[in-house]
Design an enzyme around this catalytic site. Structure first.
Site, PDB file in Angstrom:
ATOM      1  N   HIS A 152      -1.458   3.515   4.663  1.00  0.00           N
ATOM      2  CA  HIS A 152      -2.518   4.201   3.791  1.00  0.00           C
ATOM      3  C   HIS A 152      -2.808   5.489   4.491  1.00  0.00           C
ATOM      4  O   HIS A 152      -2.823   5.903   5.647  1.00  0.00           O
ATOM      5  CB  HIS A 152      -3.878   3.372   3.865  1.00  0.00           C
ATOM      6  CG  HIS A 152      -4.945   3.954   2.683  1.00  0.00           C
ATOM      7  ND1 HIS A 152      -5.444   5.088   2.726  1.00  0.00           N
ATOM      8  CD2 HIS A 152      -5.134   3.340   1.675  1.00  0.00           C
ATOM      9  CE1 HIS A 152      -6.150   5.226   1.627  1.00  0.00           C
ATOM     10  NE2 HIS A 152      -6.175   4.229   1.085  1.00  0.00           N
ATOM     11  N   ASP A 187       1.634  -0.211  -4.818  1.00  0.00           N
ATOM     12  CA  ASP A 187       0.572   0.041  -5.439  1.00  0.00           C
ATOM     13  C   ASP A 187       0.086   1.356  -6.130  1.00  0.00           C
ATOM     14  O   ASP A 187      -0.309   1.542  -7.178  1.00  0.00           O
ATOM     15  CB  ASP A 187      -0.694  -0.484  -4.619  1.00  0.00           C
ATOM     16  CG  ASP A 187      -1.144   0.303  -3.516  1.00  0.00           C
ATOM     17  OD1 ASP A 187      -0.383   1.289  -3.319  1.00  0.00           O
ATOM     18  OD2 ASP A 187      -2.232   0.390  -3.030  1.00  0.00           O
ATOM     19  N   HIS A 188       0.682   2.359  -5.451  1.00  0.00           N
ATOM     20  CA  HIS A 188       0.539   3.801  -6.006  1.00  0.00           C
ATOM     21  C   HIS A 188       1.275   4.732  -4.990  1.00  0.00           C
ATOM     22  O   HIS A 188       1.746   4.340  -4.171  1.00  0.00           O
ATOM     23  CB  HIS A 188      -0.629   4.307  -6.276  1.00  0.00           C
ATOM     24  CG  HIS A 188      -1.657   3.954  -5.040  1.00  0.00           C
ATOM     25  ND1 HIS A 188      -1.759   4.695  -3.987  1.00  0.00           N
ATOM     26  CD2 HIS A 188      -2.570   2.837  -4.839  1.00  0.00           C
ATOM     27  CE1 HIS A 188      -2.374   4.182  -3.221  1.00  0.00           C
ATOM     28  NE2 HIS A 188      -3.071   3.174  -3.480  1.00  0.00           N
ATOM     29  N   GLU A 218       0.661  -1.199  -0.135  1.00  0.00           N
ATOM     30  CA  GLU A 218      -0.019   0.056   0.074  1.00  0.00           C
ATOM     31  C   GLU A 218       0.751   1.367   0.141  1.00  0.00           C
ATOM     32  O   GLU A 218       1.772   1.405   0.817  1.00  0.00           O
ATOM     33  CB  GLU A 218      -1.009   0.032   1.124  1.00  0.00           C
ATOM     34  CG  GLU A 218      -1.694   1.223   1.361  1.00  0.00           C
ATOM     35  CD  GLU A 218      -2.693   1.449   0.255  1.00  0.00           C
ATOM     36  OE1 GLU A 218      -3.260   0.411  -0.222  1.00  0.00           O
ATOM     37  OE2 GLU A 218      -2.925   2.611  -0.247  1.00  0.00           O
ATOM     38  N   THR A 272      -5.675   1.335  -5.706  1.00  0.00           N
ATOM     39  CA  THR A 272      -5.204   0.105  -5.560  1.00  0.00           C
ATOM     40  C   THR A 272      -5.700  -0.874  -6.787  1.00  0.00           C
ATOM     41  O   THR A 272      -5.026  -1.746  -7.180  1.00  0.00           O
ATOM     42  CB  THR A 272      -5.731  -0.516  -4.213  1.00  0.00           C
ATOM     43  OG1 THR A 272      -5.430   0.290  -3.006  1.00  0.00           O
ATOM     44  CG2 THR A 272      -4.765  -1.777  -3.854  1.00  0.00           C
TER      45      THR A 272
HETATM   46  C1  GP9 Z   1      -8.613  -0.668   0.595  1.00  0.00           C
HETATM   47  C2  GP9 Z   1      -7.309  -0.609   0.103  1.00  0.00           C
HETATM   48  C3  GP9 Z   1      -6.891   0.777   0.006  1.00  0.00           C
HETATM   49  O1  GP9 Z   1      -9.333  -1.975   0.314  1.00  0.00           O
HETATM   50  O2  GP9 Z   1      -7.188  -1.202  -1.201  1.00  0.00           O
HETATM   51  O3  GP9 Z   1      -7.615   1.500  -1.364  1.00  0.00           O
HETATM   52  P1  GP9 Z   1      -6.803   2.752  -1.892  1.00  0.00           P
HETATM   53  O4  GP9 Z   1      -7.368   3.920  -1.349  1.00  0.00           O
HETATM   54  O5  GP9 Z   1      -5.626   2.794  -1.524  1.00  0.00           O
HETATM   55  O6  GP9 Z   1      -7.219   2.288  -3.198  1.00  0.00           O
HETATM   56 MN    MN Z   2      -3.828   1.342  -2.354  1.00  0.00          MN
END
Ligand code: GP9
Ligand code: MN
Length: 613
Positions: free
Chosen positions: A409, A468-469, A251, A293
């Protein structure tokens, strides 16, 4: 004062129009960083809102004269809400709200803590006119004062003519803005925020039709394009053949944290060690759009680009996909499972995973989640991995298991007892906290690897870890520049868009592979290592061991990077020097980027894969 309120009351529409126009123009210049560029661009921003604001306020003419002041007030509230919603969204995502984003609220919701972080005390200025005109609308004595009504025909025609003029002038200034639809900054700069919002609405009404209208002949261009590609072979082809696959979607993990210290402490000691024994790709760019994500999951699984608006997971969960779980299953009998500590419905995973071919999805309900073992979005990464082990060892081999971490996050919250490193000390609190949540995730990964080793599953597995980003949006990047002791330049900003990609095959020597690529390339790279041919597959993924440096790395807004050039912020640059060069250097690559994005969109929106293979 009385005279003023009486005057405003009698001229409520021009007053509301003027105030709304003024704040829209001010927010556009101050709140957004748009590619305005010239006096002509400045004029467009100033002119663009007039017609549409007139049209919106003109809706009050449909109401009787007694309720008209209240109708004007409600329109003002709605427009201000739209403006402010976009401002908040832009502050984090450097992007504008789309209809798809609004529609996916149900699947994504729960962003309370994130939104609070984005509000500024100055925002209250945006509501002064709302309060003033609200007071006037509600205090006007019944029937005494009313909003004057002009000649409605003339008024309506003038507003529509002004809107048409705005769209015409905007299209002359930026010919691709209207047609491609995905460069939203360009659209807002060319047509204004409110017109952009209407155009986006029109676009989203059109898109469901694309599936109905699609037919097998639409696949010809795609097949031809894919046939022209010739994947090359390399020494590592089949290196991990038959192994279990463990993917970890990390994340919000950006590449700058790798090998970086804060107060003498490594942020990612485990990953720093791991890369010495892995293929480490430090030049992989975040290509996600509004699906965050889920966009990464989509790219990694399918080798297609994410959609420009919203998430494919929410918009097209019933499509047929040629995804990794299906490919691995058909080719070598793999089973696929996904592990994630959030609700099953988040990003519509439950539904989408069925189309993608996941046989198992372990989500929040499958974990023991308590107030003590959760933070922010849900279960913390360490208990998440611990509780996942039984589930992992229960899978049929060979398997592909995807773990999606959560603790790191935005807005990066963590209790003190879990902070394994001191927060950084920059002027941006978000960045200071980010360091602690990344460090926690690193410790969770270490714990996970230890447990996999204890379970005797380490040797037979290929591990693919990727960010993921971005975690630190452009809004907060100043803190990262401070942390890294670097200037805030375009080149440094672009470097911050890199996410780590680490592929670990136990027993293999470490190697740094500097090839530039994107998250979309993970699919072909993994297949290459597993010894599964990528010939004739409908996919825009390039195996990173043989990727041609002339191939642009394509971003969802039409930006791109090649070995020599890059196109960002509507400008062509020499990649090494970061200096502006003639636009013709970038033009052929931009054309290729547009072609791929358009084709990928057609495949997704037309559900074209149902006609192929
Ligand atoms: C929530 C997680 C986070 O299930 O995938 O989401 P994001 O905001 O990073 O897309
Ligand atoms: Mn994410």
């Amino acid at each position: 004062m009385r005279k003023l309120t009486a005057f405003l009351s009698d001229h409520m529409i021009p007053a509301a129009a003027l105030l709304l126009w003024l704040k829209t123009v001010i927010v556009t210049f101050i709140g957004f960083d748009l590619p305005v560029g010239s006096w002509w661009g400045v004029m467009l921003v100033i002119l663009a809102p007039i017609g549409i604001i007139m049209l919106f306020l003109g809706c009050s003419f449909f109401f009787g004269k007694r309720v008209r002041p209240i109708a004007v007030f409600i329109i003002l509230v709605l427009c201000t809400g739209l403006l402010y919603g976009n401002l908040l969204y832009y502050r984090f995502y450097i992007d504008f709200v789309t209809v798809s984003v609004l529609l996916q609220f149900d699947n994504v919701g729960g962003l309370g803590a994130s939104t609070a972080e984005l509000i500024s005390p100055f925002d209250v200025l945006l509501f002064i006119d709302v309060i003033l005109l609200g007071w006037i609308a509600f205090s006007a004595k019944r029937g005494k004062r009313t909003v004057a009504k002009p000649n409605t025909r003339k008024y309506g025609l003038t507003s529509i003519a002004l809107i048409a003029l705005t769209i015409g002038l905007g299209s002359i200034a930026n010919p691709h803005a209207l047609l491609t639809g995905y460069d939203r900054e360009q659209q807002v700069a060319s047509f204004g925020l409110f017109n952009y919002q209407l155009l986006n609405m029109a676009h989203s009404i059109k898109s469901p039709m694309e599936k109905v209208m699609a037919d097998p002949s639409d696949t010809q261009k795609v097949s031809q394009y894919m046939e022209e590609r010739e994947p090359e072979n390399s020494k590592v082809f089949g290196l991990a053949e038959g192994k279990n696959v463990v993917m970890v979607s990390m994340e919000s993990t950006q590449n700058f944290v790798i090998n970086q210290t804060v107060n003498g402490e490594e942020i990612t000691p485990f990953l720093n060690d791991l890369i010495h024994e892995s293929f480490y790709f430090p030049n992989i760019y975040d290509q996600t759009a509004q699906g965050k994500t889920s966009d990464t999951e989509f790219m990694v699984d399918t080798g297609l680009y994410p959609l420009s608006s919203g998430s494919v997971f929410v918009r097209r969960p019933e499509n047929e996909f040629n995804s990794l779980p299906h490919i691995l299953n058909e080719d070598s009998g793999y089973t696929a499972a996904s592990f994630h500590g959030n609700d099953r419905e988040f990003w519509n995973r439950e539904e989408m995973y069925q189309s993608l071919g996941y046989e198992e999805f372990f989500s929040k309900a499958d974990y023991h989640v308590t107030a003590e073992n959760s933070v922010n979005y849900g279960i913390k990464d360490i208990p998440f991995f611990e509780q996942s082990m039984d589930k992992l060892t229960g899978l049929n081999e060979p398997y592909m298991a995807k773990f999606i971490t959560l603790t790191n996050h935005f807005p990066f919250l963590l209790e003190e007892e879990d902070q394994l490193i001191e927060p950084a000390d920059t002027r941006v609190g978000v960045v200071d906290r980010y360091v602690t949540t990344v460090r926690y995730q690193d410790a969770a990964l270490k714990r996970f690897f230890d447990m996999v080793k204890e379970a005797g599953m380490y040797e037979g597995t290929i591990f693919v870890l990727y960010g993921d980003h971005y975690g630190i949006s452009e809004q907060y990047e100043a803190g990262v520049h401070e942390l890294l002791e670097q200037e805030d330049t375009l080149l440094n900003h672009i470097k911050l868009q890199q996410v780590p990609l680490i592929i670990h095959i136990p027993g293999q020597e470490g190697r740094i592979i500097n090839t530039a690529g994107g998250q979309i390339d993970i699919q072909a790279t993994l297949l290459h290592l597993l010894g599964i041919s990528t010939d004739d597959r409908v996919s825009f993924s390039h195996d990173l061991f043989t990727r041609d440096p002339e191939e642009p790395v394509v971003f969802r807004d039409g930006s791109m990077i090649t070995d020599d050039y890059m196109y960002f912020n509507h400008t062509c640059y020499d990649r090494d020097a970061g200096e502006t060069v003639e636009s013709e250097h970038c033009a052929p690559y931009q054309e290729k980027a547009r072609e791929e994005l358009e084709m990928s969109d057609k495949i997704i929106l037309g559900d074209l894969l149902r006609f192929m293979e």
